[in-house]
Design a protein around this motif. Sequence first.
Motif, PDB file in Angstrom:
ATOM      1  N   ASP A   1      -9.742 -10.997  -4.712  1.00  0.00           N
ATOM      2  CA  ASP A   1     -10.631  -9.933  -5.178  1.00  0.00           C
ATOM      3  C   ASP A   1      -9.851  -8.630  -5.300  1.00  0.00           C
ATOM      4  OD1 ASP A   1     -13.664 -10.910  -3.419  1.00  0.00           O
ATOM      5  OD2 ASP A   1     -12.893 -11.368  -5.408  1.00  0.00           O
ATOM      6  N   ALA A   2     -10.103  -7.918  -6.391  1.00  0.00           N
ATOM      7  CA  ALA A   2      -9.501  -6.597  -6.537  1.00  0.00           C
ATOM      8  C   ALA A   2     -10.114  -5.663  -5.513  1.00  0.00           C
ATOM      9  CB  ALA A   2      -9.763  -6.065  -7.944  1.00  0.00           C
ATOM     10  N   MET A   3      -9.268  -4.861  -4.890  1.00  0.00           N
ATOM     11  CA  MET A   3      -9.811  -4.055  -3.818  1.00  0.00           C
ATOM     12  C   MET A   3      -8.879  -2.923  -3.410  1.00  0.00           C
ATOM     13  SD  MET A   3      -9.385  -7.054  -0.995  1.00  0.00           S
ATOM     14  CE  MET A   3     -10.212  -6.151   0.298  1.00  0.00           C
ATOM     15  N   VAL A   4      -9.375  -2.143  -2.460  1.00  0.00           N
ATOM     16  CA  VAL A   4      -8.632  -1.039  -1.878  1.00  0.00           C
ATOM     17  C   VAL A   4      -8.363  -1.397  -0.416  1.00  0.00           C
ATOM     18  CG1 VAL A   4      -8.635   1.434  -1.398  1.00  0.00           C
ATOM     19  CG2 VAL A   4      -9.807   0.554  -3.434  1.00  0.00           C
ATOM     20  N   ILE A   5      -7.102  -1.349  -0.053  1.00  0.00           N
ATOM     21  CA  ILE A   5      -6.676  -1.797   1.276  1.00  0.00           C
ATOM     22  C   ILE A   5      -6.070  -0.615   2.020  1.00  0.00           C
ATOM     23  CG2 ILE A   5      -5.157  -3.385   2.524  1.00  0.00           C
ATOM     24  CD1 ILE A   5      -5.161  -5.006  -0.227  1.00  0.00           C
ATOM     25  N   GLN A   6      -6.435  -0.479   3.268  1.00  0.00           N
ATOM     26  CA  GLN A   6      -5.865   0.588   4.077  1.00  0.00           C
ATOM     27  C   GLN A   6      -5.239   0.006   5.334  1.00  0.00           C
ATOM     28  OE1 GLN A   6      -9.484   3.602   3.341  1.00  0.00           O
ATOM     29  NE2 GLN A   6      -7.788   4.528   4.456  1.00  0.00           N
ATOM     30  N   ASN A   7      -4.053   0.503   5.640  1.00  0.00           N
ATOM     31  CA  ASN A   7      -3.351   0.086   6.852  1.00  0.00           C
ATOM     32  C   ASN A   7      -2.765   1.290   7.575  1.00  0.00           C
ATOM     33  OD1 ASN A   7      -3.443  -2.860   6.877  1.00  0.00           O
ATOM     34  ND2 ASN A   7      -2.351  -2.678   4.931  1.00  0.00           N
ATOM     35  N   PRO A   8      -2.793   1.284   8.884  1.00  0.00           N
ATOM     36  CA  PRO A   8      -3.539   0.334   9.705  1.00  0.00           C
ATOM     37  C   PRO A   8      -5.023   0.679   9.727  1.00  0.00           C
ATOM     38  CG  PRO A   8      -2.539   1.980  11.101  1.00  0.00           C
ATOM     39  CD  PRO A   8      -2.131   2.321   9.688  1.00  0.00           C
ATOM     40  N   ARG A   9      -5.832  -0.128  10.321  1.00  0.00           N
ATOM     41  CA  ARG A   9      -7.254   0.200  10.437  1.00  0.00           C
ATOM     42  C   ARG A   9      -7.486   1.193  11.569  1.00  0.00           C
ATOM     43  NH1 ARG A   9     -10.992  -3.265   8.449  1.00  0.00           N
ATOM     44  NH2 ARG A   9     -12.380  -1.544   9.023  1.00  0.00           N
ATOM     45  N   TYR A  10      -6.652   1.115  12.585  1.00  0.00           N
ATOM     46  CA  TYR A  10      -6.740   2.037  13.709  1.00  0.00           C
ATOM     47  C   TYR A  10      -5.329   2.545  13.989  1.00  0.00           C
ATOM     48  CZ  TYR A  10     -11.226  -0.257  14.353  1.00  0.00           C
ATOM     49  OH  TYR A  10     -12.486  -0.763  14.155  1.00  0.00           O
ATOM     50  N   GLN A  11      -5.227   3.843  14.177  1.00  0.00           N
ATOM     51  CA  GLN A  11      -3.927   4.458  14.442  1.00  0.00           C
ATOM     52  C   GLN A  11      -4.095   5.466  15.567  1.00  0.00           C
ATOM     53  OE1 GLN A  11      -0.650   4.167  12.647  1.00  0.00           O
ATOM     54  NE2 GLN A  11      -0.220   5.129  14.617  1.00  0.00           N
ATOM     55  N   VAL A  12      -3.233   5.330  16.564  1.00  0.00           N
ATOM     56  CA  VAL A  12      -3.213   6.300  17.656  1.00  0.00           C
ATOM     57  C   VAL A  12      -1.885   7.032  17.584  1.00  0.00           C
ATOM     58  CG1 VAL A  12      -3.351   6.662  20.141  1.00  0.00           C
ATOM     59  CG2 VAL A  12      -4.660   4.802  19.087  1.00  0.00           C
ATOM     60  N   THR A  13      -1.924   8.334  17.610  1.00  0.00           N
ATOM     61  CA  THR A  13      -0.702   9.121  17.613  1.00  0.00           C
ATOM     62  C   THR A  13      -0.817  10.212  18.654  1.00  0.00           C
ATOM     63  OG1 THR A  13       0.903  10.260  16.207  1.00  0.00           O
ATOM     64  CG2 THR A  13      -1.409  10.827  15.879  1.00  0.00           C
ATOM     65  N   GLN A  14       0.326  10.762  18.995  1.00  0.00           N
ATOM     66  CA  GLN A  14       0.332  11.842  19.976  1.00  0.00           C
ATOM     67  C   GLN A  14       0.237  13.180  19.269  1.00  0.00           C
ATOM     68  OE1 GLN A  14       4.001  11.041  22.048  1.00  0.00           O
ATOM     69  NE2 GLN A  14       2.974   9.869  23.637  1.00  0.00           N
ATOM     70  N   PHE A  15      -0.260  14.138  19.973  1.00  0.00           N
ATOM     71  CA  PHE A  15      -0.332  15.500  19.473  1.00  0.00           C
ATOM     72  C   PHE A  15       1.039  15.922  18.961  1.00  0.00           C
ATOM     73  CE2 PHE A  15      -2.377  19.655  19.464  1.00  0.00           C
ATOM     74  CZ  PHE A  15      -1.287  20.510  19.501  1.00  0.00           C
ATOM     75  N   GLY A  16       1.095  16.348  17.701  1.00  0.00           N
ATOM     76  CA  GLY A  16       2.331  16.833  17.134  1.00  0.00           C
ATOM     77  C   GLY A  16       3.272  15.772  16.594  1.00  0.00           C
ATOM     78  N   LYS A  17       2.967  14.503  16.792  1.00  0.00           N
ATOM     79  CA  LYS A  17       3.854  13.443  16.318  1.00  0.00           C
ATOM     80  C   LYS A  17       3.434  13.006  14.907  1.00  0.00           C
ATOM     81  CE  LYS A  17       5.811   8.992  17.641  1.00  0.00           C
ATOM     82  NZ  LYS A  17       5.817   7.908  18.639  1.00  0.00           N
ATOM     83  N   PRO A  18       4.356  13.098  13.948  1.00  0.00           N
ATOM     84  CA  PRO A  18       4.000  12.756  12.563  1.00  0.00           C
ATOM     85  C   PRO A  18       3.450  11.339  12.432  1.00  0.00           C
ATOM     86  CG  PRO A  18       6.166  13.782  12.659  1.00  0.00           C
ATOM     87  CD  PRO A  18       5.754  13.527  14.074  1.00  0.00           C
ATOM     88  N   VAL A  19       2.519  11.198  11.523  1.00  0.00           N
ATOM     89  CA  VAL A  19       1.914   9.888  11.310  1.00  0.00           C
ATOM     90  C   VAL A  19       1.675   9.697   9.808  1.00  0.00           C
ATOM     91  CG1 VAL A  19      -0.466  10.731  11.590  1.00  0.00           C
ATOM     92  CG2 VAL A  19       0.067   8.342  12.100  1.00  0.00           C
ATOM     93  N   THR A  20       1.806   8.460   9.359  1.00  0.00           N
ATOM     94  CA  THR A  20       1.575   8.117   7.952  1.00  0.00           C
ATOM     95  C   THR A  20       0.526   7.031   7.849  1.00  0.00           C
ATOM     96  OG1 THR A  20       3.808   8.727   7.244  1.00  0.00           O
ATOM     97  CG2 THR A  20       2.609   7.165   5.861  1.00  0.00           C
TER      98      THR A  20
END
Lengths: 112, 114
Positions: B1-20
Amino acid sequence: AQRVTQPEKLLSVFKGAPVELKCNYSYSGSPELFWYVQYSRQRLQLLLRHISRESIKGFTADLNKGETSFHLKKPFAQEEDSAMYYCALSGSSMDSNYQLIWGAGTKLIIKP
Amino acid sequence: DAMVIQNPRYQVTQFGKPVTLSCSQTLNHNVMYWYQQKSSQAPKLLFHYYDKDFNNEADTPDNFQSRRPNTSFCFLDIRSPGLGDAAMYLCATSKGLAGTYEQYFGPGTRLTVT
């Protein structure tokens, strides 16, 4: 100012009862109006749009330009209708304002 | 099926730590959007790409950046996450920009900042 107002944060009705989720808008041009729905643990998805003039899952919505409203209605609510409903507005293809302007959402709970 | 996918579903990061956060689509749509949605609030548009053209919303903090290396992928970079950036991040696509085009949403990435 361009704005979408959903006056009810929460609406609770019994199964089989009629449902009306209110949406009023303020927009200077010719808007396109949408209803998006988010069922529990599912992605946000389009329910219906005014240009289609169709009924989806028993829901209809009529654009009333005089009252600047786009209320969502269903004559007999079902338990699976429980969800978060967002009314949204966008400029038409003749308008440079294309982004969706969202209402705050109404949580609909259908009681058994 | 054509769709929109997002990864990860859950992301934990620390204050000030870059995240993508990542989004991909198989719909071959021209437009990709990033929204921030906080609890009990409507989605808030951060920016969008029309093909390679990037459009930032006026009130999107500089802390938020985006990249679209090709039609299928779009990334949201948060350079220095603050506690206030904890939210659900939604990616969406549409065929075109005009209001008549439906937006297709991904399942979202829930970001927690510790």
